[in-house]
Each structure stands twice: as structure tokens, then as C-alpha cells.
Scaffold this motif. Structure first.
Motif, PDB file in Angstrom:
ATOM      1  N   LYS A  94     -18.644 -14.056   8.209  1.00 57.32           N
ATOM      2  CA  LYS A  94     -17.309 -13.845   7.756  1.00 57.32           C
ATOM      3  C   LYS A  94     -17.238 -14.168   6.277  1.00 57.32           C
ATOM      4  N   VAL A  95     -15.898 -13.699   6.314  1.00 52.28           N
ATOM      5  CA  VAL A  95     -16.314 -13.717   4.267  1.00 52.28           C
ATOM      6  C   VAL A  95     -14.693 -13.801   3.450  1.00 52.28           C
ATOM      7  N   GLY A 101      -3.490 -12.125  -8.953  1.00 53.67           N
ATOM      8  CA  GLY A 101      -3.513 -11.334 -10.245  1.00 53.67           C
ATOM      9  C   GLY A 101      -2.017 -10.168  -9.938  1.00 53.67           C
ATOM     10  N   PRO A 102      -2.120  -8.792 -10.845  1.00 55.20           N
ATOM     11  CA  PRO A 102      -1.097  -8.180 -10.073  1.00 55.20           C
ATOM     12  C   PRO A 102      -0.223  -7.533  -9.069  1.00 55.20           C
ATOM     13  N   ARG A 103      -0.234  -6.642  -9.221  1.00 56.91           N
ATOM     14  CA  ARG A 103       0.052  -6.299  -7.460  1.00 56.91           C
ATOM     15  C   ARG A 103      -1.138  -5.317  -6.942  1.00 56.91           C
ATOM     16  N   MET A 104      -0.820  -3.819  -8.318  1.00 59.04           N
ATOM     17  CA  MET A 104      -1.790  -2.993  -7.648  1.00 59.04           C
ATOM     18  C   MET A 104      -3.043  -3.555  -7.880  1.00 59.04           C
ATOM     19  N   MET A 105      -3.812  -4.528  -7.887  1.00 57.87           N
ATOM     20  CA  MET A 105      -5.239  -5.178  -7.761  1.00 57.87           C
ATOM     21  C   MET A 105      -5.156  -6.247  -6.495  1.00 57.87           C
ATOM     22  N   ARG A 106      -4.418  -6.739  -6.183  1.00 60.15           N
ATOM     23  CA  ARG A 106      -3.837  -7.365  -4.834  1.00 60.15           C
ATOM     24  C   ARG A 106      -3.946  -5.938  -3.627  1.00 60.15           C
ATOM     25  N   GLN A 107      -3.417  -4.746  -4.282  1.00 63.18           N
ATOM     26  CA  GLN A 107      -3.330  -4.360  -3.135  1.00 63.18           C
ATOM     27  C   GLN A 107      -4.721  -3.308  -3.296  1.00 63.18           C
ATOM     28  N   GLU A 108      -5.419  -3.158  -3.893  1.00 62.23           N
ATOM     29  CA  GLU A 108      -6.510  -2.215  -4.189  1.00 62.23           C
ATOM     30  C   GLU A 108      -7.953  -3.306  -2.993  1.00 62.23           C
ATOM     31  N   VAL A 109      -7.429  -4.418  -2.945  1.00 65.61           N
ATOM     32  CA  VAL A 109      -8.335  -5.210  -3.147  1.00 65.61           C
ATOM     33  C   VAL A 109      -8.003  -5.633  -1.256  1.00 65.61           C
ATOM     34  N   ALA A 110      -6.942  -5.519  -1.164  1.00 67.36           N
ATOM     35  CA  ALA A 110      -6.457  -5.565   0.776  1.00 67.36           C
ATOM     36  C   ALA A 110      -6.862  -4.003   0.917  1.00 67.36           C
ATOM     37  N   ALA A 111      -6.811  -3.134   0.439  1.00 68.50           N
ATOM     38  CA  ALA A 111      -7.106  -1.634   0.743  1.00 68.50           C
ATOM     39  C   ALA A 111      -9.476  -2.262   1.818  1.00 68.50           C
ATOM     40  N   ILE A 112      -9.692  -2.971   0.187  1.00 71.38           N
ATOM     41  CA  ILE A 112     -11.446  -2.359   0.154  1.00 71.38           C
ATOM     42  C   ILE A 112     -11.462  -3.569   1.738  1.00 71.38           C
ATOM     43  N   CYS A 113     -10.457  -4.681   2.087  1.00 70.71           N
ATOM     44  CA  CYS A 113     -10.856  -5.692   3.292  1.00 70.71           C
ATOM     45  C   CYS A 113     -10.562  -5.056   4.451  1.00 70.71           C
ATOM     46  N   HIS A 122     -12.030 -11.116   4.926  1.00 68.73           N
ATOM     47  CA  HIS A 122     -10.407 -11.751   6.033  1.00 68.73           C
ATOM     48  C   HIS A 122      -9.567 -12.457   4.301  1.00 68.73           C
ATOM     49  N   PHE A 123      -8.542 -11.338   3.981  1.00 66.25           N
ATOM     50  CA  PHE A 123      -7.747 -10.542   3.395  1.00 66.25           C
ATOM     51  C   PHE A 123      -6.561 -11.808   3.103  1.00 66.25           C
ATOM     52  N   GLU A 124      -6.712 -12.733   1.818  1.00 68.40           N
ATOM     53  CA  GLU A 124      -5.678 -13.782   1.206  1.00 68.40           C
ATOM     54  C   GLU A 124      -4.863 -13.136   0.159  1.00 68.40           C
ATOM     55  N   SER A 125      -3.596 -13.032   0.345  1.00 70.36           N
ATOM     56  CA  SER A 125      -2.824 -12.577  -1.305  1.00 70.36           C
ATOM     57  C   SER A 125      -2.139 -14.197  -1.507  1.00 70.36           C
ATOM     58  N   ILE A 126      -2.144 -14.503  -2.869  1.00 72.08           N
ATOM     59  CA  ILE A 126      -1.319 -15.833  -3.403  1.00 72.08           C
ATOM     60  C   ILE A 126      -0.629 -15.102  -5.199  1.00 72.08           C
ATOM     61  N   SER A 127       0.599 -14.858  -4.459  1.00 69.42           N
ATOM     62  CA  SER A 127       1.467 -14.816  -5.467  1.00 69.42           C
ATOM     63  C   SER A 127       2.049 -15.461  -5.658  1.00 69.42           C
TER      64      SER A 127
END
Length: 129
Positions: A94-95, A101-113, A122-127
Motif C-alpha cells: 500500500k502506497v 499543485g496545479p490542477r493538471m499535475m493532480r489529474q496526471e497523478v490521479a490517472a497514474i494511481c 492510493h491517491f489523495e488530492s490536496i488543494s
């Protein structure tokens, strides 16, 4: 000499106020000295900027409390690291992945996860906006 009750109370309050002022001044000066020593230590430490190929986050800082912050982190300047490569190399069960950060970067990380090959992420976005 016997003081009147109001005068005695005023004298006691003055004594307490002076004691608080002395204690808080001592604590302030001690804290200021500690911060100055930490700042000097940080300034004296050399920070190397590794190449993109050597940018791999190996362990969490909390798992090695005696390891210095500079040894546990890698600094990369100039361009965004290859997030897909870094996250795909994580083989733990489990990681937790936090992205801010920028919305595009968060979306990229979410897509990878959320990709099928990354079941352990396990993805969590912080804005902050």
C-alpha cells in the motif's frame, strides 16, 4: 511595617507580573538562540541537486527518524520529474500518494494511481485554493 490590604495585593500582583515577564523573556531568548543555531546548521549544509535519473524517493522520512531531512529527500530543479516512472517503481503493498499543485499535475497523478497496473497506489488530492 504593615501594609494595607489593597497595597499588599498590588505588591503581590506586581511581583507575579515581573516573574511572568522574566520567565517569558528567558523562554523567548532561549528559543531565539535555538532557531539561530538551526539556521546556521541549515546554511552550512550543502544541498546537491541530483539528476532526474537519480530522483527516486526511497522511504518515508518517519521510518528513519535519525536520518537527516536532506539525506531523505531529493531536490530536482528545472522540470517536473517523471511521475509515472517514480510511482510505477513503488512495489510496497500500500502506497499513499498525496498530490498538491496545479490542477493538471493532480489529474496526471490521479490517472497514474487509477491505472490498472497500479493497484497498490492510493491517491489523495490536496488543494489550498
Amino acid at each position: 511595617m504593615k501594609y494595607l490590604v489593597p497595597a499588599s495585593s498590588a505588591f503581590n500582583m506586581l511581583f507575579v507580573c515581573v516573574a511572568i515577564a522574566i520567565a517569558s523573556s528567558a523562554a523567548f531568548l532561549w528559543n531565539k538562540r535555538e532557531n539561530a543555531m538551526e539556521t546556521t546548521q541549515i546554511r552550512n549544509t550543502e544541498i546537491s541537486t541530483p539528476s532526474l535519473a537519480s530522483l527516486v524517493y526511497k522511504t518515508e522520512l518517519e521510518s528513519h527518524p535519525r536520518q537527516s531531512f536532506l539525506q531523505a529527500t531529493a531536490v530536482h530543479l528545472g522540470q517536473r520529474p517523471n511521475l509515472e516512472k517514480i510511482l510505477s517503481e513503488r512495489k510496497e503493498e500500500k502506497v499513499g500518494v498525496y498530490a498538491s499543485g496545479p490542477r493538471m499535475m493532480r489529474q496526471e497523478v490521479a490517472a497514474i494511481c487509477s491505472s490498472f497496473s497500479a493497484d497498490n497506489l492510493h491517491f489523495e488530492s490536496i488543494s489550498f485554493s
